[in-house]
Structure formats: C-alpha cells, structure tokens
Scaffold this active site. Structure first.
Site, PDB file in Angstrom:
ATOM      1  CE  LYS A  60      -3.992  -1.841   2.526  1.00 15.64           C
ATOM      2  NZ  LYS A  60      -4.992  -1.641   1.467  1.00 15.64           N
ATOM      3  NE  ARG A  85     -11.077  -9.285  -3.105  1.00 15.48           N
ATOM      4  CZ  ARG A  85     -11.363  -8.256  -3.923  1.00 15.48           C
ATOM      5  NH1 ARG A  85     -11.569  -8.473  -5.217  1.00 15.48           N
ATOM      6  NH2 ARG A  85     -11.453  -7.043  -3.463  1.00 15.48           N
TER       7      ARG A  85
HETATM    8  N1  BES Z   1      -8.373  -3.760   3.774  1.00 15.62           N
HETATM    9  C1  BES Z   1      -8.423  -3.281   2.451  1.00 15.62           C
HETATM   10  C2  BES Z   1      -9.694  -2.472   2.149  1.00 15.62           C
HETATM   11  C3  BES Z   1      -9.814  -1.143   2.841  1.00 15.62           C
HETATM   12  C4  BES Z   1      -9.060  -0.071   2.458  1.00 15.62           C
HETATM   13  C5  BES Z   1     -10.771  -0.983   3.821  1.00 15.62           C
HETATM   14  C6  BES Z   1      -9.204   1.145   3.097  1.00 15.62           C
HETATM   15  C7  BES Z   1     -10.938   0.225   4.440  1.00 15.62           C
HETATM   16  C8  BES Z   1     -10.149   1.297   4.099  1.00 15.62           C
HETATM   17  C9  BES Z   1      -8.389  -4.433   1.457  1.00 15.62           C
HETATM   18  O1  BES Z   1      -7.676  -5.544   1.826  1.00 15.62           O
HETATM   19  C10 BES Z   1      -7.784  -3.894   0.212  1.00 15.62           C
HETATM   20  O2  BES Z   1      -6.652  -3.544   0.247  1.00 15.62           O
HETATM   21  N2  BES Z   1      -8.586  -3.810  -0.843  1.00 15.62           N
HETATM   22  C11 BES Z   1      -8.144  -3.296  -2.066  1.00 15.62           C
HETATM   23  C12 BES Z   1      -8.754  -4.176  -3.107  1.00 15.62           C
HETATM   24  C13 BES Z   1      -8.131  -4.066  -4.458  1.00 15.62           C
HETATM   25  C14 BES Z   1      -6.694  -4.501  -4.443  1.00 15.62           C
HETATM   26  C15 BES Z   1      -8.949  -4.927  -5.375  1.00 15.62           C
HETATM   27  C16 BES Z   1      -8.641  -1.862  -2.211  1.00 15.62           C
HETATM   28  O3  BES Z   1      -9.722  -1.539  -1.707  1.00 15.62           O
HETATM   29  O4  BES Z   1      -7.934  -1.066  -2.813  1.00 15.62           O
HETATM   30 ZN    ZN Z   2      -5.609  -5.440   1.329  1.00 15.96          ZN
END
Ligand code: BES
Ligand code: ZN
Ligand code: ZN
Length: 491
Positions: free
Chosen positions: A270, A344
């Site tokens: 991230k 997921r």
């Molecule tokens: N935990 C995150 C989602 C998230 C991000 C929740 C910010 C709350 C606040 C999840 O694991 C994630 O990183 N999702 C990605 C999905 C993408 C890679 C398809 C996202 O939301 O960018």
């Molecule tokens: Zn994630």
C-alpha cells in the site's frame, strides 16, 4: 454502569445532570415541575435543533443540571429513533466531558422499550475512547457510574426491563469490539485475537471455541488463508466460536468475519498514506465475535457459528506474490492478481469452513474494499448476496438498529470481472470498475448456491475518519447492532 428506572415525582430526583430530549420548538411540552426549573431566558436561548445543547442550573433542589438537547423537527430523512440516538449521544458526550458520572435521562411521554433500549445503549457507547496505551488518561468520563431513566408515574413492565438489560449487553459488546479493532497490530496479533475469542467463550457455558493454528490449517487445506499468511512471522489462526442454545435451535446461522490484524498490502504494498490504520482490518472478525457473545447472553434460540480467519498480510521473503496461483479449502484454484486483495482469500476459506455446519444462512462481514467508501462513504455499508429474502431481512435489521446498508447488484456482468486466464478464479476485478462488487462476485463462488448468503462490506463504516454523536473516530464497532437485530429478527 448501573441503570435504574425512576418513577417517583421529579422533585425527588437526585442527579448531577438530567438530560431532556426536546423536539424543535416544543419545550412547552415539558411538565410544569420541570418548566419551573428552567428560566425563561433559557427557553429563549434553546431552539431544539438536532443535537443542540443547553445546560441550565436550577440552583435549588437535587437536580444539579438540566441538559436540554434538541431532537430537531423531524422533517429530514432521519427517523425518530435515530434523532433520539443522536440527541442522547451528543448529550452523553457533553456530560462526560464535564466529568459527571451520575446522570439521568428524562423519558416522560416516551417511556417505551425502544427508547429505553436506545437510551441505555447510546449513553454507554457514546463517551467511548480508546485510551489503553495512554499512561495519562484523557479528562472525560469514559463510562458513567449511574444512569437513571426518569418517567414519573409510569408502570414498568417486563418488556421495559428486558429492553434495559439487552441494551447493557449490546453496549458492552459494541465497546468490546471497538477495543479489539482499535488495538494496534503489535498488540493484537492473530494469536492474541484468538485469546480474546477464548476469553469471550469463557463467559458463557453455551459458548464453545475451537482454534486452528498453522499445522491444523495445513492438514485441513486452508490454502488461501495460509498463502496470505506466508509473509508474516505471526501464525495464522482460524477461530470458530459457537453458541449452542440450551433449547433445540430453530435455525443455524454462520457469521464469517475478516480478521486481518494488519494489512500492508503485501508485495503489492500500500502507498504510505493508505497503510496507517490497517490494524483495523480485523473489524469484521471483532464484530462477529462480539455478536456471537450477545447471542449467548440473550439466550437466543438460534445456533450461531462465528468464524474468523485471522492473519497478517505482510511483506517478506516468504510472501505470496502477484500472479501466484494458489489453492483453497474449497478446491478452487485462485490467481493472485493483487496481494492487497487478501480479505477475499481468507474469507473464501472461512466461507467454505462455514459450509460444514450446514447453516440456514451465511453472512460475511469484512473491511473488504476501499471502493465502498467511494460509493457510499462512511455512513452505510454495501451489501450483496444470492438471496433476496436474506437481503430484505438485513435491510429491516439495518433500519431497526440504525446501522444502515445499501444493496449493490451482483449479476453475470460483474461475475465476468473475476474470471482468470490461468486459474478457476482471479482475486481482482477490472481496474477501477465496481471494486466492491468484484469482491462480492469472488466470494459468491465459495458459497454453495443453495445456502442463502450475504456479504456486508464495512470498508467505509468500520473505521471512521471523524467522531459522530454516538460513535468515536477510528474503530466504530459498526455491525454489532446490525447483526444482533438480524439474529433477533429470526426468533
Ligand atoms: N483492507 C483493504 C480495504 C480497505 C481499504 C478498507 C481502506 C478500508 C479502508 C483491502 O484488503 C484492500 O486492500 N482492498 C483493495 C482491493 C483491491 C486490491 C482490489 C482496495 O480496496 O484497494
Ligand atoms: Zn488489502
Ligand atoms: Zn485488507
């Protein structure tokens, strides 16, 4: 917090603060005994707008302060109970900042189970603050010692009393979920999370706990959960917290919660300003454990199985990689297009495990996507599923609890997003398109079609960017009230 119901006349009331919710422009509705304690100038200074507060000092008698709080005029989209929650929350926060701990709420004219429930629940969850790691605690009161519900000359029924008790149980569960969610990743590891689940289990003889560590997970082919955990030195865990009622259960419900105790994104790291706060990526898991605890405390006649796959998603020499193809407990192969779409993956194994219990319905709840924040913000969660009736039941529970949801479409157009060139399924949708639905489309493949299933994406509601009248900034515990109302609605 001890809660009592005061039915004697107001003159006899001894309290540091009497909170009085007042509809906009209707302070004339107050009984004469109260009105006499409120000077004319105070009436003139208070309109009763939503969450407006005016503190009045009667100067004589045993009511030290009167806290008038506005309910608004009810013309907006918020229902009466939500306006009431917000008023009580705002007033409770106000008196908590004044460091008062013996407070009262005036329920004259609205002494009904719903209002009793929301009074007790909201007064206990509004002043919440996470201060465990502060050696010097903030000034405000975090929890009141005593709450009196004041309604002169009413008759108190068993229904009133049970609403009062239920509120205390749910409030404690919400605050407990918040504590877990807010606990930093170095303090709440997957193993410590499992310990917390054991501690919940020890509180009721009707609760059973089973925890699988790495060896068990290998034996039982939780391959997707194991893949996510590869980059971490913390051992992944699969928590199963089961509530079995003393009576023959009318239904079996499985609740599956995402338990990522820290999400770095993995190799698809991230960006820096998206990583802080990712210790709260286990909010779904915390909410599930708390809700199962409530089911036990309320002795609901339903069997409830709480399943929490928990792991870190870290970056290391052993991490799983983008383009890896991994297995899953269900036997489907998965192309890992993005290691940051880890929720997921662990839920796929959690949902497959839920199948073993032959549930009448499966719900999963997860901070799955940031895209749900784009779609709905922080006030509503996204919901998807394979069964219209289940979604409707959840929508009804959402309205009752005030934790509201909104359905997104899940059909073949979206299902196409998670097709893979190399494996049975891919853990990523198409670019910036409908990311929340792509998550749902992926999960759907791990639930047999004949089991009603719904997916609640709390990516927006679980972690708040600012405090509201009855929720704190950061971990909100959002979902406990919703799941409890859903379970109760099945009885
Ligand atoms: N935990 C995150 C989602 C998230 C991000 C929740 C910010 C709350 C606040 C999840 O694991 C994630 O990183 N999702 C990605 C999905 C993408 C890679 C398809 C996202 O939301 O960018
Ligand atoms: Zn994630
Ligand atoms: Zn995540």
């Amino acid at each position: 917090m001890t809660v009592t119901i005061e039915t004697s006349e107001l003159k006899a009331l001894q309290t540091e603060a009497l909170i009085i919710p007042v509809p906009e422009g209707r302070d004339d509705l107050l009984p004469a005994t109260l009105n006499r304690l409120i000077p004319k100038a105070a009436h003139q200074s208070f309109a009763g707008k939503a969450e407006e507060i005016l503190v009045v000092f009667p100067g004589k008698g045993a009511i030290e302060r009167i806290v008038l709080v506005g309910l608004g005029d009810g013309s907006g989209s918020r229902d009466a109970l939500e306006l009431f929650r917000r008023a009580i929350g705002a007033a409770a926060k106000h008196v908590a900042r004044l460091k008062l701990s013996n407070i009262s709420i005036y329920l004259g004219g609205i002494f009904e189970p719903d209002y009793i429930y929301e009074s007790v629940l909201t007064a206990e969850i509004a002043p919440y603050a996470y201060d465990r790691h502060r050696t010097v605690k903030p000034e405000a009161v975090r929890s009141f010692d005593e709450l009196k519900l004041v309604a002169p000359e009413v008759r108190v029924s068993a229904e009133h009393r049970s609403a009062l008790q239920r509120a205390g149980i749910v409030a404690e569960a919400v605050n407990r979920a918040r504590d877990l969610i807010n606990t930093p990743g170095n303090h709440l590891t997957p193993s410590r999370f499992a310990d917390e689940a054991r501690s919940i289990a020890s509180e009721h003889p009707t609760l059973d706990i089973q925890v699988f560590g790495r060896d068990e997970l290998r034996k039982r082919k939780f391959e997707a959960l194991l893949a996510v955990s590869q980059g971490s030195s913390e051992e992944p865990q699969l928590i199963t917290l089961t509530y079995t009622p003393a009576v023959k259960p009318t239904k079996t419900i499985a609740l599956v919660g995402k338990g990522v105790t820290f999400d770095t994104g993995g190799v698809n790291l991230k960006p820096r300003n998206h990583m802080a706060g990712m210790h709260m990526d286990m909010a779904g898991g915390a909410v599930v454990l708390a809700a199962v605890g409530v089911a036990a405390a309320l002795e609901l006649p339903i069997k409830v199985i709480g399943i929490v796959p928990t792991t870190e998603n870290m970056l290391g020499g052993g991490s799983f990689r983008p383009s890896d193809v991994i297995g899953s407990r269900a036997g489907k192969t998965i192309e890992v297009a993005d290691t940051d779409a880890e929720g997921r993956l662990i839920l796929a194994d959690g949902l497959d495990w839920a199948r073993e219990f032959k549930p009448d319905a499966v719900l999963d709840i997860a901070t799955l996507t940031g895209a749900t924040i784009v779609a709905l913000g922080e006030d509503r969660a996204s919901v998807m599923g394979n069964n219209e009736q289940l979604i409707e039941q959840l929508e009804a529970a959402a309205e009752t609890s005030g934790e509201r949801i909104w359905p997104l479409p899940l059909d073949d157009d979206y299902r196409a997003q998670v097709k893979s060139e190399f494996a049975d399924v891919r853990n990523l949708g198409e670019g910036m398109q409908a990311g929340t639905i792509a998550g749902g489309a992926f999960l759907e493949l791990f639930v047999p079609k004949n089991i009603p299933w719904a997916h609640i994406d709390i990516g927006g509601t679980a972690m708040r960017s600012k405090a509201g009248p009855y929720w704190p900034k950061h971990g909100s515990g959002w979902g406990v009230k919703l799941l409890v109302e859903y379970l109760r609605s099945l009885v």
